[in-house]
Design a protein around this motif. Structure first.
Motif, PDB file in Angstrom:
ATOM      1  N   GLN A  37      16.159  39.744   0.424  1.00 60.10           N
ATOM      2  CA  GLN A  37      15.053  40.649   0.093  1.00 60.10           C
ATOM      3  C   GLN A  37      13.729  40.002   0.504  1.00 60.10           C
ATOM      4  O   GLN A  37      13.569  38.786   0.377  1.00 60.10           O
ATOM      5  N   LEU A  38      12.799  40.828   0.979  1.00 56.06           N
ATOM      6  CA  LEU A  38      11.495  40.303   1.375  1.00 56.06           C
ATOM      7  C   LEU A  38      10.506  40.487   0.221  1.00 56.06           C
ATOM      8  O   LEU A  38      10.312  41.595  -0.258  1.00 56.06           O
ATOM      9  N   ASN A  39       9.923  39.374  -0.223  1.00 55.99           N
ATOM     10  CA  ASN A  39       8.964  39.447  -1.331  1.00 55.99           C
ATOM     11  C   ASN A  39       7.639  38.842  -0.886  1.00 55.99           C
ATOM     12  O   ASN A  39       7.608  37.728  -0.344  1.00 55.99           O
ATOM     13  N   ARG A  40       6.554  39.564  -1.143  1.00 57.71           N
ATOM     14  CA  ARG A  40       5.235  39.010  -0.788  1.00 57.71           C
ATOM     15  C   ARG A  40       4.888  37.855  -1.718  1.00 57.71           C
ATOM     16  O   ARG A  40       5.144  37.924  -2.923  1.00 57.71           O
ATOM     17  N   ILE A  41       4.325  36.799  -1.152  1.00 58.66           N
ATOM     18  CA  ILE A  41       3.857  35.683  -1.982  1.00 58.66           C
ATOM     19  C   ILE A  41       2.355  35.866  -2.197  1.00 58.66           C
ATOM     20  O   ILE A  41       1.602  36.044  -1.242  1.00 58.66           O
ATOM     21  N   ASP A  42       1.945  35.842  -3.469  1.00 57.17           N
ATOM     22  CA  ASP A  42       0.506  35.864  -3.761  1.00 57.17           C
ATOM     23  C   ASP A  42      -0.001  34.441  -3.693  1.00 57.17           C
ATOM     24  O   ASP A  42       0.350  33.615  -4.520  1.00 57.17           O
ATOM     25  N   PHE A  43      -0.780  34.172  -2.709  1.00 58.09           N
ATOM     26  CA  PHE A  43      -1.241  32.795  -2.549  1.00 58.09           C
ATOM     27  C   PHE A  43      -2.755  32.802  -2.472  1.00 58.09           C
ATOM     28  O   PHE A  43      -3.376  33.824  -2.184  1.00 58.09           O
ATOM     29  N   ASP A  44      -3.314  31.636  -2.725  1.00 68.67           N
ATOM     30  CA  ASP A  44      -4.764  31.568  -2.790  1.00 68.67           C
ATOM     31  C   ASP A  44      -5.228  30.322  -2.044  1.00 68.67           C
ATOM     32  O   ASP A  44      -5.831  29.428  -2.622  1.00 68.67           O
TER      33      ASP A  44
ATOM     34  N   ILE B 128      13.599  23.083  -0.636  1.00 67.24           N
ATOM     35  CA  ILE B 128      12.308  22.966   0.055  1.00 67.24           C
ATOM     36  C   ILE B 128      11.584  24.314   0.042  1.00 67.24           C
ATOM     37  O   ILE B 128      10.403  24.400  -0.299  1.00 67.24           O
ATOM     38  N   ALA B 129      12.304  25.385   0.392  1.00 68.29           N
ATOM     39  CA  ALA B 129      11.656  26.711   0.431  1.00 68.29           C
ATOM     40  C   ALA B 129      11.187  27.135  -0.960  1.00 68.29           C
ATOM     41  O   ALA B 129      10.088  27.685  -1.114  1.00 68.29           O
ATOM     42  N   ARG B 130      12.009  26.866  -1.967  1.00 72.37           N
ATOM     43  CA  ARG B 130      11.604  27.244  -3.335  1.00 72.37           C
ATOM     44  C   ARG B 130      10.363  26.471  -3.770  1.00 72.37           C
ATOM     45  O   ARG B 130       9.432  27.016  -4.355  1.00 72.37           O
ATOM     46  N   ASN B 131      10.368  25.164  -3.492  1.00 77.41           N
ATOM     47  CA  ASN B 131       9.197  24.340  -3.846  1.00 77.41           C
ATOM     48  C   ASN B 131       7.968  24.764  -3.054  1.00 77.41           C
ATOM     49  O   ASN B 131       6.846  24.727  -3.552  1.00 77.41           O
ATOM     50  N   ALA B 132       8.198  25.161  -1.798  1.00 80.79           N
ATOM     51  CA  ALA B 132       7.073  25.562  -0.949  1.00 80.79           C
ATOM     52  C   ALA B 132       6.434  26.849  -1.480  1.00 80.79           C
ATOM     53  O   ALA B 132       5.214  27.017  -1.423  1.00 80.79           O
ATOM     54  N   LYS B 133       7.261  27.747  -1.985  1.00 81.21           N
ATOM     55  CA  LYS B 133       6.723  28.995  -2.546  1.00 81.21           C
ATOM     56  C   LYS B 133       5.745  28.655  -3.679  1.00 81.21           C
ATOM     57  O   LYS B 133       4.628  29.170  -3.745  1.00 81.21           O
ATOM     58  N   GLU B 134       6.187  27.736  -4.542  1.00 81.20           N
ATOM     59  CA  GLU B 134       5.336  27.331  -5.659  1.00 81.20           C
ATOM     60  C   GLU B 134       4.073  26.625  -5.158  1.00 81.20           C
ATOM     61  O   GLU B 134       2.977  26.838  -5.671  1.00 81.20           O
ATOM     62  N   ALA B 135       4.251  25.787  -4.137  1.00 76.44           N
ATOM     63  CA  ALA B 135       3.099  25.056  -3.580  1.00 76.44           C
ATOM     64  C   ALA B 135       2.064  26.029  -3.006  1.00 76.44           C
ATOM     65  O   ALA B 135       0.859  25.824  -3.145  1.00 76.44           O
ATOM     66  N   LEU B 136       2.549  27.109  -2.377  1.00 80.11           N
ATOM     67  CA  LEU B 136       1.621  28.111  -1.822  1.00 80.11           C
ATOM     68  C   LEU B 136       0.919  28.864  -2.949  1.00 80.11           C
ATOM     69  O   LEU B 136      -0.272  29.154  -2.870  1.00 80.11           O
ATOM     70  N   GLU B 137       1.680  29.167  -4.007  1.00 79.70           N
ATOM     71  CA  GLU B 137       1.093  29.922  -5.119  1.00 79.70           C
ATOM     72  C   GLU B 137       0.059  29.108  -5.879  1.00 79.70           C
ATOM     73  O   GLU B 137      -0.896  29.650  -6.431  1.00 79.70           O
ATOM     74  N   THR B 138       0.257  27.768  -5.900  1.00 75.13           N
ATOM     75  CA  THR B 138      -0.671  26.929  -6.662  1.00 75.13           C
ATOM     76  C   THR B 138      -1.682  26.223  -5.760  1.00 75.13           C
ATOM     77  O   THR B 138      -2.525  25.474  -6.238  1.00 75.13           O
ATOM     78  N   GLY B 139      -1.565  26.430  -4.445  1.00 72.05           N
ATOM     79  CA  GLY B 139      -2.528  25.827  -3.517  1.00 72.05           C
ATOM     80  C   GLY B 139      -2.361  24.322  -3.368  1.00 72.05           C
ATOM     81  O   GLY B 139      -3.343  23.586  -3.186  1.00 72.05           O
TER      82      GLY B 139
END
Ligand code: PMV
Length: 323
Positions: free
Chosen positions: A171-178, A222-233
């Motif tokens: 599934q494609l999910n948008r990541i809210d990143f800042d 790595i991908a899961r951690n990267a998602k969090e890293a993008l969300e938290t900047g």
């Protein structure tokens, strides 16, 4: 009437190859892509120019349609343009210039960006208003028709823009990143064959199920951690995760001497992280450069075709220049 449209290309930030084995991946739309300009004419002539491939052809509308038969042997970037034209009826001819401002066949989603930008511009010319879901669906149908198969990633990125997390269920999910993602893309100008590379990875997985299975598991983390890293900047972590992902891609045999050279050059001159992007075996690397991007760009571009870019949040868009 004169219309300009733009659709972004994409890079895979994390998870290429492991995504084929139901692990997550992250794709980013970039602010380099395809610019289209269409101007209506007083006659029935349709003139198409694609400067990057020195293509320039004129043909004539018959009953508001352009006749086009797909050649299944020789797939060309212009096939996507003709398939889009085939979707609509036009009262008049037009001049269409498709300016591909990125690399072709290098894993950056150029065919999707061509298709999506042309759908946007030509639907407006034909007086049809399509929403983004309709554009994405039609673009994907065209990719499937021409390529035989296509993941929805490239056409989605070109249509919607932003950053997408492809989860374990595809599934494609948008990541809210800042945060900004200043990237350098360098191209070794050797093409990798995606089908063959995917197959070679599959064979390695069959031969070493536990080892390669655990490499995929590491890519998943790595991908899961990267998602969090993008969300938290967390830019430090993004760079480190890219380097870890690169090592793992190397271990499954999709890295090359040229890709390694570009990866290490970018790191030497200050990239926070760098890795191949897409199927590997050639093609492009991405380097994450929150600092000194110009300095890193200057060095890489001396040796390789290189551009700077950032994430593109907007996706496909168009402007009507003249009514
Ligand atoms: O080179 P690209 O952008 O088409 O990416 C290929 C990514 C793979 O994971 C290797 C294949 C796939 O279908 O996901």
């Amino acid at each position: 009437m004169k219309i300009k449209a733009f659709a972004p290309g994409k890079v895979i930030l994390f998870g290429e190859h492991s995504v084929v084995h139901k692990k997550p991946a992250i794709a980013v739309a970039i602010n380099r892509g395809v610019e289209v300009e269409v101007t209506s004419r007083d006659d029935d002539i349709v003139r198409i120019d694609v400067p990057l491939v020195n293509y320039s052809e004129s043909s004539e509308l018959t009953d508001k349609k352009l006749f086009f038969e797909l050649d299944s042997q020789n797939k060309m970037i212009t096939d996507y343009i003709y398939e889009v034209i085939n979707l609509f009826e036009f009262d008049n001819g037009f001049n269409l210039t498709v300016d591909i401002k990125m690399y072709l066949g290098a894993g950056l989603g150029s065919s999707a960006a061509v298709t999506v930008s042309c759908i946007k511009a030509l639907s407006l010319l034909a007086g049809i208003k399509l929403n983004k879901d309709q554009i994405a669906r039609q673009a994907r149908d065209i990719e499937i028709k021409i390529q035989g198969a296509a993941s929805p990633i490239d056409t989605s990125m070109s249509t919607y823009g932003g950053i997408i997390y492809i989860d374990e269920k595809s599934q494609l999910n948008r990541i809210d990143f800042d945060m900004d993602l200043p990237l350098i893309v360098s191209n070794c100008e050797i093409s990798g064959n995606t089908g063959k590379l995917v197959e070679s990875v599959r064979q390695k997985y069959v031969k070493y199920p536990e080892i390669v299975g655990n490499i995929f598991n590491a890519m998943q983390l790595i991908a899961r951690n990267a998602k969090e890293a993008l969300e938290t900047g967390n830019s430090e972590l993004i760079g480190e995760l890219m380097n870890l992902n690169q090592g793992l891609l190397d271990s499954i045999g999709v890295n090359t001497v040229e890709l390694s050279d570009m990866v290490y050059l970018s790191r030497k001159y200050g990239a926070k992280g760098s890795k191949l992007t897409g199927s590997g075996g050639g093609g492009c690397i991405i380097a994450y450069c929150p600092e000194n991007i110009d300095y890193i760009y200057d060095h890489l571009s001396q040796k390789y075709a290189t551009f700077k870019c950032e994430q593109s949040d907007e996706g496909v868009n168009a402007t009507i220049i003249e009514k």
